[in-house]
Design a protein around this motif. Structure first.
Motif, PDB file in Angstrom:
ATOM      1  N   ALA A 164     -26.108  15.889   6.912  1.00 59.31           N
ATOM      2  CA  ALA A 164     -27.427  16.298   6.456  1.00 59.31           C
ATOM      3  C   ALA A 164     -28.264  15.118   5.992  1.00 59.31           C
ATOM      4  O   ALA A 164     -29.487  15.083   6.192  1.00 59.31           O
ATOM      5  N   LEU A 165     -27.628  14.145   5.375  1.00 62.97           N
ATOM      6  CA  LEU A 165     -28.359  12.970   4.896  1.00 62.97           C
ATOM      7  C   LEU A 165     -28.990  12.200   6.054  1.00 62.97           C
ATOM      8  O   LEU A 165     -30.062  11.598   5.904  1.00 62.97           O
ATOM      9  N   PHE A 166     -28.319  12.230   7.202  1.00 63.80           N
ATOM     10  CA  PHE A 166     -28.873  11.523   8.361  1.00 63.80           C
ATOM     11  C   PHE A 166     -30.117  12.216   8.897  1.00 63.80           C
ATOM     12  O   PHE A 166     -30.940  11.591   9.575  1.00 63.80           O
ATOM     13  N   THR A 167     -30.256  13.480   8.619  1.00 64.95           N
ATOM     14  CA  THR A 167     -31.452  14.200   9.097  1.00 64.95           C
ATOM     15  C   THR A 167     -32.686  13.868   8.257  1.00 64.95           C
ATOM     16  O   THR A 167     -33.807  14.130   8.683  1.00 64.95           O
ATOM     17  N   ARG A 168     -32.455  13.353   7.026  1.00 62.79           N
ATOM     18  CA  ARG A 168     -33.549  13.012   6.112  1.00 62.79           C
ATOM     19  C   ARG A 168     -34.446  14.208   5.818  1.00 62.79           C
ATOM     20  O   ARG A 168     -35.663  14.060   5.626  1.00 62.79           O
ATOM     21  N   SER A 169     -33.814  15.377   5.796  1.00 60.65           N
ATOM     22  CA  SER A 169     -34.571  16.609   5.538  1.00 60.65           C
ATOM     23  C   SER A 169     -34.072  17.228   4.245  1.00 60.65           C
ATOM     24  O   SER A 169     -32.885  17.553   4.117  1.00 60.65           O
ATOM     25  N   TRP A 170     -34.994  17.411   3.286  1.00 64.57           N
ATOM     26  CA  TRP A 170     -34.605  18.006   2.015  1.00 64.57           C
ATOM     27  C   TRP A 170     -34.175  19.458   2.202  1.00 64.57           C
ATOM     28  O   TRP A 170     -33.292  19.948   1.502  1.00 64.57           O
ATOM     29  N   GLN A 171     -34.789  20.141   3.143  1.00 68.59           N
ATOM     30  CA  GLN A 171     -34.411  21.524   3.388  1.00 68.59           C
ATOM     31  C   GLN A 171     -32.942  21.618   3.825  1.00 68.59           C
ATOM     32  O   GLN A 171     -32.196  22.502   3.389  1.00 68.59           O
ATOM     33  N   VAL A 172     -32.529  20.719   4.690  1.00 69.61           N
ATOM     34  CA  VAL A 172     -31.150  20.726   5.184  1.00 69.61           C
ATOM     35  C   VAL A 172     -30.179  20.369   4.055  1.00 69.61           C
ATOM     36  O   VAL A 172     -29.131  20.999   3.893  1.00 69.61           O
ATOM     37  N   ILE A 173     -30.547  19.371   3.253  1.00 72.21           N
ATOM     38  CA  ILE A 173     -29.687  18.949   2.155  1.00 72.21           C
ATOM     39  C   ILE A 173     -29.520  20.077   1.138  1.00 72.21           C
ATOM     40  O   ILE A 173     -28.405  20.365   0.669  1.00 72.21           O
ATOM     41  N   VAL A 174     -30.603  20.751   0.821  1.00 69.75           N
ATOM     42  CA  VAL A 174     -30.540  21.877  -0.116  1.00 69.75           C
ATOM     43  C   VAL A 174     -29.670  22.988   0.461  1.00 69.75           C
ATOM     44  O   VAL A 174     -28.885  23.627  -0.255  1.00 69.75           O
ATOM     45  N   ALA A 175     -29.799  23.232   1.764  1.00 72.93           N
ATOM     46  CA  ALA A 175     -28.994  24.271   2.406  1.00 72.93           C
ATOM     47  C   ALA A 175     -27.498  23.964   2.273  1.00 72.93           C
ATOM     48  O   ALA A 175     -26.683  24.868   2.026  1.00 72.93           O
ATOM     49  N   VAL A 176     -27.126  22.698   2.405  1.00 71.70           N
ATOM     50  CA  VAL A 176     -25.716  22.307   2.285  1.00 71.70           C
ATOM     51  C   VAL A 176     -25.241  22.437   0.845  1.00 71.70           C
ATOM     52  O   VAL A 176     -24.062  22.722   0.589  1.00 71.70           O
ATOM     53  N   LEU A 177     -26.145  22.258  -0.106  1.00 69.01           N
ATOM     54  CA  LEU A 177     -25.753  22.371  -1.512  1.00 69.01           C
ATOM     55  C   LEU A 177     -25.456  23.813  -1.925  1.00 69.01           C
ATOM     56  O   LEU A 177     -24.813  24.038  -2.953  1.00 69.01           O
ATOM     57  N   VAL A 178     -25.891  24.784  -1.131  1.00 65.91           N
ATOM     58  CA  VAL A 178     -25.622  26.190  -1.457  1.00 65.91           C
ATOM     59  C   VAL A 178     -24.125  26.488  -1.388  1.00 65.91           C
ATOM     60  O   VAL A 178     -23.546  27.000  -2.357  1.00 65.91           O
ATOM     61  N   PRO A 179     -23.415  26.210  -0.265  1.00 67.40           N
ATOM     62  CA  PRO A 179     -21.972  26.444  -0.269  1.00 67.40           C
ATOM     63  C   PRO A 179     -21.233  25.560  -1.284  1.00 67.40           C
ATOM     64  O   PRO A 179     -20.200  25.969  -1.812  1.00 67.40           O
TER      65      PRO A 179
END
Length: 299
Positions: free
Chosen positions: A51-66
């Motif tokens: 997710a960090l490689f995507t540089r997208s906060w939306q993706v990073i937040v999504a990963v923080l949910v699980p």
């Protein structure tokens, strides 16, 4: 596409973690998945790196949910400290391994300083039984399960858990603080797609516990049921789990070389666990589970 895939995987992971009990059993596969549930957390840091490689906060937040769901579910087990305090009993249970040539050495190490030892997969007259017989003055063995005690065993008989051969016993031990009813059980195995017989033996075990009116009761053994397996809820409650109440970490016991799950349990009623843990058992594919417990006055 990568961002959507990561978000989708993170969502599925969070749903499985948080809603695993809502999943159908799928012929016994889901309970086996539940046995490995804590290990699903390994996927979180992998997803986070991608997710960090995507540089997208939306993706990073999504990963923080699980990650948050996993933390809520399993964080307390990693942060828990044993309550400590005085104890009246030190107990352990170990599946010695039926083909284990080092079983005598295993039980000598596990039994050191213990008051009660429960063993499964015993060979009658084998090295484990002989080693325990040399160390404990009282014992009762039936088929491949046995109990050894520093205190007198005043009652003992086999117990029926619904198998064609005997793999359970009930004993009453007279301790300095009163009588303690002890069950030793080795329930049927559970494998992907094959959990029906294990489930039947669990149901028998619950009926036995419900019928037993003993004030102080201890269940030791290889229950072939992980702490996170939905079927274990048939026993906990009404019983309490020593590892969950007084241990630190997950207390995995199988396989011994790299434990992934915990089929071996110390469950109780009318006692208080003060500490619990796991230790090696030479030559066995299981590690031993141990606990210290406190009885109330009298029984």
């Amino acid at each position: 596409m990568l961002r959507r895939s990561i978000i989708a995987v993170a969502g599925v992971l969070a749903l499985i973690l948080g809603g695993h009990r809502l999943l159908p059993e799928l012929g016994g596969f889901t309970p086996v998945l539940e046995s490995l549930l804590p290990w699903l957390g390994v996927a979180v840091p992998v997803l986070l790196v991608v997710a960090l490689f995507t540089r997208s906060w939306q993706v990073i937040v999504a990963v923080l949910v699980p990650a948050a769901v996993w933390g809520v579910m399993f964080g307390p087990a990693l942060l828990r400290s044993p309550p400590g305090g005085p104890s009246d009993l030190s107990v352990a249970t170990v599946n010695v391994g039926v083909t284990n040539a080092a079983s005598g050495r295993a039980v000598r190490a596990v039994s050191k300083g213990r008051d009660l030892i429960a063993a499964q997969e015993l060979t009658p007259g084998g090295p484990a039984a002989k080693a325990l017989g040399e160390r404990f003055p009282h014992h009762y063995q039936v088929s491949t399960v046995g109990l050894w005690s520093r205190f007198p065993i005043v009652e003992a008989r086999k117990a029926d858990i619904g198998l064609d051969w005997v793999r359970a016993l009930r004993a009453v031990v007279r301790t300095p603080k009163g009588k303690l009813t002890v069950y030793v059980m080795h329930l049927a195995s559970a494998r992907p797609g094959k959990t029906a017989q294990r489930d039947e033996t669990l149901a028998h075990a619950r009926k036995i516990i419900d019928r037993d009116e003993s004030e102080h009761l201890l269940l030791l053994g290889d229950l072939n049921t992980a702490t996170t397996d939905r079927k274990r809820s048939g026993l906990v409650p009404p019983l309490s789990d020593a590892q969950q109440e007084a241990g630190s970490g997950f207390g995995f016991t199988w396989p011994s070389s790299f434990p992934l799950t915990r089929p071996d349990h110390i469950l109780y009623r009318g006692l208080t666990a003060t500490s619990a843990g796991v230790e090696p058992a030479a030559g066995s594919d299981h590690r031993a589970a141990f606990a210290s417990l406190r009885l109330g006055e009298g029984s």
